[in-house]
Design a protein around this motif. Structure first.
Motif, short mmCIF file in Angstrom:
data_model
loop_
_atom_site.label_atom_id
_atom_site.label_comp_id
_atom_site.label_asym_id
_atom_site.label_seq_id
_atom_site.Cartn_x
_atom_site.Cartn_y
_atom_site.Cartn_z
N SER A 1 8.34 7.40 28.31
CA SER A 1 9.71 7.06 28.67
C SER A 1 10.03 7.52 30.09
O SER A 1 10.79 6.85 30.81
N LEU A 2 9.44 8.64 30.53
CA LEU A 2 9.58 9.03 31.93
C LEU A 2 8.99 7.96 32.85
O LEU A 2 9.56 7.62 33.89
N SER A 3 7.84 7.44 32.48
CA SER A 3 7.18 6.42 33.28
C SER A 3 8.07 5.18 33.42
O SER A 3 8.11 4.54 34.47
N LEU A 4 8.82 4.85 32.35
CA LEU A 4 9.69 3.68 32.38
C LEU A 4 10.97 3.93 33.14
O LEU A 4 11.39 3.12 33.97
N THR A 5 11.62 5.06 32.89
CA THR A 5 12.97 5.29 33.42
C THR A 5 13.00 5.98 34.77
O THR A 5 13.97 5.86 35.52
N HIS A 6 11.96 6.74 35.08
CA HIS A 6 11.99 7.57 36.29
C HIS A 6 10.72 7.42 37.12
O HIS A 6 10.75 7.69 38.31
N ARG A 7 9.65 6.99 36.53
CA ARG A 7 8.31 6.93 37.10
C ARG A 7 7.71 8.32 37.24
O ARG A 7 7.00 8.74 36.40
N TYR A 8 8.04 9.09 38.27
CA TYR A 8 7.49 10.44 38.40
C TYR A 8 8.26 11.17 39.49
O TYR A 8 8.91 10.55 40.35
N ALA A 9 8.20 12.49 39.44
CA ALA A 9 8.83 13.31 40.48
C ALA A 9 7.97 13.29 41.75
O ALA A 9 6.79 12.96 41.72
N SER A 10 8.59 13.65 42.87
CA SER A 10 7.91 13.64 44.16
C SER A 10 6.63 14.49 44.10
O SER A 10 6.69 15.70 43.85
N VAL A 11 5.50 13.86 44.33
CA VAL A 11 4.23 14.57 44.32
C VAL A 11 4.18 15.58 45.46
O VAL A 11 3.66 16.70 45.31
N PHE A 12 4.73 15.22 46.61
CA PHE A 12 4.71 16.11 47.77
C PHE A 12 5.50 17.39 47.47
O PHE A 12 5.02 18.50 47.74
N GLN A 13 6.70 17.25 46.91
CA GLN A 13 7.51 18.43 46.58
C GLN A 13 6.83 19.27 45.51
O GLN A 13 6.85 20.51 45.56
N GLN A 14 6.21 18.62 44.53
CA GLN A 14 5.49 19.37 43.50
C GLN A 14 4.31 20.13 44.09
O GLN A 14 3.99 21.25 43.66
N THR A 15 3.65 19.53 45.09
CA THR A 15 2.51 20.19 45.73
C THR A 15 2.94 21.48 46.43
O THR A 15 2.28 22.52 46.33
N ILE A 16 4.07 21.41 47.13
CA ILE A 16 4.58 22.60 47.83
C ILE A 16 4.95 23.69 46.83
O ILE A 16 4.60 24.87 47.00
N LEU A 17 5.64 23.31 45.76
CA LEU A 17 6.04 24.30 44.75
C LEU A 17 4.82 24.91 44.08
O LEU A 17 4.78 26.12 43.82
N HIS A 18 3.80 24.09 43.83
CA HIS A 18 2.57 24.62 43.23
C HIS A 18 1.96 25.71 44.10
O HIS A 18 1.61 26.79 43.63
#
Length: 497
Positions: free
Chosen positions: A364-381
């Protein structure tokens, strides 16, 4: 003038799933905006209105408090409660309005009829344009952005930009960036007692998104959901938008009353709780009630949403383990957010999901939102992986604890006999209870004019009457401004008492 009790205030029936307080508020507000209730016209007394529509008086007074806080009605000795003079309400046709007037964003020429769900979705408790970044005393639920580790974040961001690869700008997983999920899982195992791996975690933009998706996936219109009352308005509104039937449960020193939930709605589909630091009253859900809640969820085949929004900021001893750590039956959706731990602009939250829900939520995330910013997730990681999150949390515990002590000391010294605070052990804010009969909604407006922000506890009420007082934030306020703010409150309360 007609007597208030003779006013023919006709209200539409309450839609299924909408709490009575919200229905009454919306009906009276619409009557004012449409002109059916004119400026200066008296409203029926709360007792009369409650009797006519078979409501509790607390439901009526809470609706009146909200309308008064938003400026639709006012009250005065000798006049009772009456419609405030707001000028020409939006939506009312005025005699001198030109038909050819150019449309604007606030006053479009073309009107739109929203769906029933759309009408519920626009009832947001949040400021659409966001809050100011420079906090004022006593703004609640605010991380201290001045203490954010900008140099570290900038270094990691700059490094990520210099090492930019296609993977950071290409498609991402709806589940979230796996390295980030892995370091979140490691943090939760040590800091919150939650035994999980990265495969159990999904990444979202906010806890609001988690609530919205959970409601759409797990609830049909009319399904019962247990709610803390008073409790978090964002959860109330998200679940109301899904046309759930919200079951108001009282809160005491041991947290939400689980026995009351079993009594009122034993077959509810979901429960929403802030077990580690109840919003807004600050209590911790006792071990006995945690176990009983989990037993009920297992027996009823229900799910519990545990919103652990700020309980990592515990000022004495280690933070208490999350309720999810006791979840042997896998019925808890455990939610956390970096908006409170770090900064709201990061816009990354997460949920530790029951195994049976992971595929459905990811799809349902894939349908309604697709995904969160990979770049921002990389920085937080990278920020977490290098140990900066743990260091920041420890530093903020010390800083916020000092400010909590400063607020407690200032209130004891300056507001003794006027306001009472509980012991502050956790979080970003505290409930402040008035010891007099001063109307908290009216006083919050007076305080705002003096540069002080107070959020009435009635803002958090669902159906039950909230205690007379406010939520006061301290985490983003310097000790100097805390002292100045309390001095201002002392002056205002002395004048109002």
């Amino acid at each position: 003038m007609r007597r208030a009790q003779d006013i023919d205030l006709v209200l539409k029936p309450c839609p299924a799933g909408m709490p009575l307080q919200q229905w009454l508020y919306a009906e009276i507000r619409q009557a004012i905006l449409s002109g059916r209730l004119a400026p200066g016209q008296r409203l029926p007394a709360s007792r009369d209105l409650a009797a006519r529509y078979k409501l509790s008086r607390g439901t009526v007074t809470n609706a009146f408090d909200q309308l008064q806080a938003e400026g639709y009605i006012a009250s005065a000795v000798g006049r009772g409660t009456y419609v405030a003079d707001m000028g020409a309400p939006p939506g009312m046709a005025t005699a001198n309005k030109k038909a050819s007037a150019a449309p604007t964003r606030d006053n479009p020429r073309q009107t739109v009829t929203l769906s029933a769900r759309g009408q519920l979705l626009i009832r947001t408790p949040f400021d659409v344009d966001g809050r100011p970044n420079a906090p004022i005393a006593f703004q609640a639920s605010q991380a201290d952005l001045q203490a954010f580790p900008f140099n570290v974040w900038s270094r990691i961001s700059g490094s990520a930009v210099r090492q930019l690869r296609g993977a950071m700008l290409g498609d991402g997983s709806a589940r979230g960036y796996l390295p980030l999920r892995n370091v979140i899982a490691e943090h939760l195992r040590t800091a919150r007692g939650v035994n999980c791996t990265g495969d159990d975690i999904l990444i979202f933009n906010s806890v609001q998104q988690i609530l919205d998706l959970a409601a759409r996936l797990l609830l049909d219109p009319g399904d019962a959901v247990w709610m803390e009352d008073p409790g978090y308005p964002g959860a109330h509104r998200a679940l109301q938008a899904a046309q759930a039937s919200l079951i108001s449960l009282p809160v005491d020193a041991d947290g939400v009353d689980v026995a009351k939930g079993i009594q009122l709605a034993p077959h509810a589909k979901m429960a929403y709780v802030t077990a580690g630091h109840q919003a807004p009253l600050g209590s911790v859900l006792s071990l006995d009630r945690r176990l009983r809640l989990l037993e009920w969820a297992k027996a009823a085949n229900a799910f519990v949403v545990e919103d652990d929004y700020d309980s990592e900021f515990r000022f004495s001893g280690r933070p208490l383990a999350a309720m999810k750590s006791l979840d042997d039956a896998d019925r808890v959706i455990y939610c956390g957010t970096f908006s409170k731990l770090l900064a709201p602009g990061i816009r990354i939250a997460y949920a530790v999901m029951p195994a049976c829900l992971i595929k459905s939520f990811a799809a349902s995330l894939s349908l309604t939102h697709r995904y969160a910013s990979v770049f921002q997730q990389t920085i937080l990681h990278r920020f977490i992986d290098e140990g900066h999150l743990g260091r920041h949390i420890r530093r903020m515990r010390g800083l916020y604890g000092e400010r909590a002590d400063a607020l407690s000391s200032a209130v004891t010294k300056r507001l003794d006999g006027l306001m009472r605070l509980p012991s502050i052990t956790t979080g970003l804010d505290v409930p402040a209870l008035l010891t007099s009969e001063i109307n908290s909604t009216n006083f919050a407006r007076i305080a705002k004019n003096a540069g002080i922000e107070l959020r009435p506890l009635s803002f958090y009420a669902l159906e039950r009457r909230a205690p007379n007082g406010f939520v006061m934030g301290f985490s983003a306020i310097s000790t100097e401004n805390i002292e100045k703010g309390v001095l201002t409150l002392a002056r205002l309360l002395d004048a109002a008492d």
